[in-house]
Write a protein that holds these residues in place. Structure first.
Motif, PDB file in Angstrom:
ATOM      1  N   LEU A 132      18.976  -8.395 -23.261  1.00 47.67           N
ATOM      2  CA  LEU A 132      19.499  -9.644 -23.434  1.00 47.67           C
ATOM      3  C   LEU A 132      21.204  -9.850 -22.850  1.00 47.67           C
ATOM      4  O   LEU A 132      21.583 -11.001 -22.970  1.00 47.67           O
ATOM      5  CB  LEU A 132      19.500 -10.143 -24.992  1.00 47.67           C
ATOM      6  CG  LEU A 132      18.019 -10.262 -25.489  1.00 47.67           C
ATOM      7  CD1 LEU A 132      18.073 -10.624 -26.854  1.00 47.67           C
ATOM      8  CD2 LEU A 132      17.576 -11.573 -24.558  1.00 47.67           C
ATOM      9  N   ASP A 149       8.317 -11.699 -32.428  1.00 43.35           N
ATOM     10  CA  ASP A 149       8.484 -13.114 -31.780  1.00 43.35           C
ATOM     11  C   ASP A 149       9.721 -13.754 -32.715  1.00 43.35           C
ATOM     12  O   ASP A 149      10.736 -13.987 -31.884  1.00 43.35           O
ATOM     13  CB  ASP A 149       7.631 -14.096 -31.861  1.00 43.35           C
ATOM     14  CG  ASP A 149       6.410 -13.570 -30.938  1.00 43.35           C
ATOM     15  OD1 ASP A 149       6.601 -12.853 -29.815  1.00 43.35           O
ATOM     16  OD2 ASP A 149       5.338 -14.347 -31.123  1.00 43.35           O
ATOM     17  N   ASP A 150       9.773 -13.314 -33.865  1.00 47.97           N
ATOM     18  CA  ASP A 150      10.826 -13.975 -34.859  1.00 47.97           C
ATOM     19  C   ASP A 150      12.323 -13.244 -34.399  1.00 47.97           C
ATOM     20  O   ASP A 150      13.383 -13.677 -34.457  1.00 47.97           O
ATOM     21  CB  ASP A 150      10.594 -13.859 -36.224  1.00 47.97           C
ATOM     22  CG  ASP A 150       9.513 -14.740 -36.575  1.00 47.97           C
ATOM     23  OD1 ASP A 150       9.643 -15.927 -36.056  1.00 47.97           O
ATOM     24  OD2 ASP A 150       8.899 -14.655 -37.580  1.00 47.97           O
ATOM     25  N   LEU A 164      12.978 -11.628 -31.576  1.00 47.12           N
ATOM     26  CA  LEU A 164      13.576 -12.098 -30.194  1.00 47.12           C
ATOM     27  C   LEU A 164      14.236 -13.505 -30.464  1.00 47.12           C
ATOM     28  O   LEU A 164      15.235 -13.729 -29.835  1.00 47.12           O
ATOM     29  CB  LEU A 164      12.295 -12.225 -29.196  1.00 47.12           C
ATOM     30  CG  LEU A 164      11.723 -10.781 -28.790  1.00 47.12           C
ATOM     31  CD1 LEU A 164      10.630 -11.301 -27.702  1.00 47.12           C
ATOM     32  CD2 LEU A 164      12.887 -10.062 -28.009  1.00 47.12           C
ATOM     33  N   ARG A 165      13.656 -14.214 -31.241  1.00 44.48           N
ATOM     34  CA  ARG A 165      14.387 -15.653 -31.637  1.00 44.48           C
ATOM     35  C   ARG A 165      15.773 -15.716 -32.102  1.00 44.48           C
ATOM     36  O   ARG A 165      16.432 -16.052 -31.761  1.00 44.48           O
ATOM     37  CB  ARG A 165      13.487 -16.373 -32.443  1.00 44.48           C
ATOM     38  CG  ARG A 165      13.774 -17.882 -32.684  1.00 44.48           C
ATOM     39  CD  ARG A 165      12.884 -18.871 -33.206  1.00 44.48           C
ATOM     40  NE  ARG A 165      11.468 -18.288 -34.083  1.00 44.48           N
ATOM     41  CZ  ARG A 165      10.462 -18.167 -33.491  1.00 44.48           C
ATOM     42  NH1 ARG A 165      10.383 -18.362 -32.439  1.00 44.48           N
ATOM     43  NH2 ARG A 165       9.598 -17.302 -34.210  1.00 44.48           N
ATOM     44  N   ALA A 167      17.864 -12.716 -31.919  1.00 43.69           N
ATOM     45  CA  ALA A 167      18.452 -12.273 -30.959  1.00 43.69           C
ATOM     46  C   ALA A 167      19.083 -13.304 -29.740  1.00 43.69           C
ATOM     47  O   ALA A 167      20.075 -13.159 -29.408  1.00 43.69           O
ATOM     48  CB  ALA A 167      17.680 -11.031 -30.127  1.00 43.69           C
ATOM     49  N   HIS A 168      17.993 -14.021 -29.345  1.00 43.72           N
ATOM     50  CA  HIS A 168      18.544 -15.147 -28.535  1.00 43.72           C
ATOM     51  C   HIS A 168      19.496 -16.218 -29.224  1.00 43.72           C
ATOM     52  O   HIS A 168      20.366 -16.378 -28.643  1.00 43.72           O
ATOM     53  CB  HIS A 168      17.107 -16.117 -27.958  1.00 43.72           C
ATOM     54  CG  HIS A 168      17.427 -17.084 -27.014  1.00 43.72           C
ATOM     55  ND1 HIS A 168      18.154 -16.882 -25.634  1.00 43.72           N
ATOM     56  CD2 HIS A 168      17.367 -18.316 -27.172  1.00 43.72           C
ATOM     57  CE1 HIS A 168      18.124 -17.901 -25.349  1.00 43.72           C
ATOM     58  NE2 HIS A 168      17.814 -18.847 -26.118  1.00 43.72           N
ATOM     59  N   SER A 169      19.189 -16.701 -30.326  1.00 39.24           N
ATOM     60  CA  SER A 169      20.115 -17.633 -31.066  1.00 39.24           C
ATOM     61  C   SER A 169      21.640 -16.725 -31.349  1.00 39.24           C
ATOM     62  O   SER A 169      22.633 -17.343 -31.011  1.00 39.24           O
ATOM     63  CB  SER A 169      19.760 -17.636 -32.471  1.00 39.24           C
ATOM     64  OG  SER A 169      18.443 -18.347 -32.393  1.00 39.24           O
ATOM     65  N   ARG A 192      22.799 -14.465 -29.054  1.00 40.11           N
ATOM     66  CA  ARG A 192      23.123 -14.618 -27.652  1.00 40.11           C
ATOM     67  C   ARG A 192      23.923 -15.856 -27.295  1.00 40.11           C
ATOM     68  O   ARG A 192      24.848 -16.181 -26.668  1.00 40.11           O
ATOM     69  CB  ARG A 192      22.310 -14.309 -26.704  1.00 40.11           C
ATOM     70  CG  ARG A 192      22.558 -14.242 -25.426  1.00 40.11           C
ATOM     71  CD  ARG A 192      21.620 -13.714 -24.272  1.00 40.11           C
ATOM     72  NE  ARG A 192      22.163 -13.560 -23.154  1.00 40.11           N
ATOM     73  CZ  ARG A 192      21.633 -13.787 -22.121  1.00 40.11           C
ATOM     74  NH1 ARG A 192      20.266 -14.183 -21.867  1.00 40.11           N
ATOM     75  NH2 ARG A 192      22.251 -13.736 -20.739  1.00 40.11           N
ATOM     76  N   GLU A 193      23.208 -17.070 -27.830  1.00 39.24           N
ATOM     77  CA  GLU A 193      23.613 -18.426 -27.604  1.00 39.24           C
ATOM     78  C   GLU A 193      24.692 -18.916 -28.140  1.00 39.24           C
ATOM     79  O   GLU A 193      25.232 -19.890 -28.214  1.00 39.24           O
ATOM     80  CB  GLU A 193      22.524 -19.375 -27.562  1.00 39.24           C
ATOM     81  CG  GLU A 193      21.362 -18.882 -26.496  1.00 39.24           C
ATOM     82  CD  GLU A 193      21.838 -19.323 -25.131  1.00 39.24           C
ATOM     83  OE1 GLU A 193      22.447 -20.336 -24.727  1.00 39.24           O
ATOM     84  OE2 GLU A 193      21.592 -18.361 -24.165  1.00 39.24           O
ATOM     85  N   LYS A 227      24.268 -19.709 -31.341  1.00 39.74           N
ATOM     86  CA  LYS A 227      23.836 -20.571 -32.559  1.00 39.74           C
ATOM     87  C   LYS A 227      23.779 -20.119 -34.018  1.00 39.74           C
ATOM     88  O   LYS A 227      23.411 -20.771 -34.606  1.00 39.74           O
ATOM     89  CB  LYS A 227      22.341 -21.101 -31.946  1.00 39.74           C
ATOM     90  CG  LYS A 227      22.233 -21.426 -30.675  1.00 39.74           C
ATOM     91  CD  LYS A 227      22.806 -23.037 -30.314  1.00 39.74           C
ATOM     92  CE  LYS A 227      22.716 -23.486 -29.019  1.00 39.74           C
ATOM     93  NZ  LYS A 227      23.250 -24.659 -28.633  1.00 39.74           N
TER      94      LYS A 227
END
Length: 61
Positions: A1, A47-48, A50-51, A53-55, A57-58, A60
């Motif tokens: 990521l 999946d959670d 990853l969600r 981790a993405h949040s 990174r963004e 959020k």
């Protein structure tokens, strides 16, 4: 990521850590290891993970 997660461990002497292997595989650390990480639970909720981790990174979270 594209980011490095490096949490700081506050009060490490008072903390209990977990390992993927059995704690008795680390005899010198056995007194601070509490148990094993439940990798099955991580796989079931990946999946959670990853969600989140993405949040992070963004920005959020």
């Amino acid at each position: 990521l594209g980011f490095r997660f490096a949490p700081r461990l506050r009060d490490l002497a008072d903390s209990k850590l977990f390992t993927i292997q059995t704690p008795n595989e680390f005899p010198k650390l056995e007194n601070i290891l509490r148990g094993r990480i439940n990798t099955k639970m991580i796989q079931e909720n990946f999946d959670d993970v990853l969600r989140v981790a993405h949040s992070i990174r963004e920005g959020k979270v």
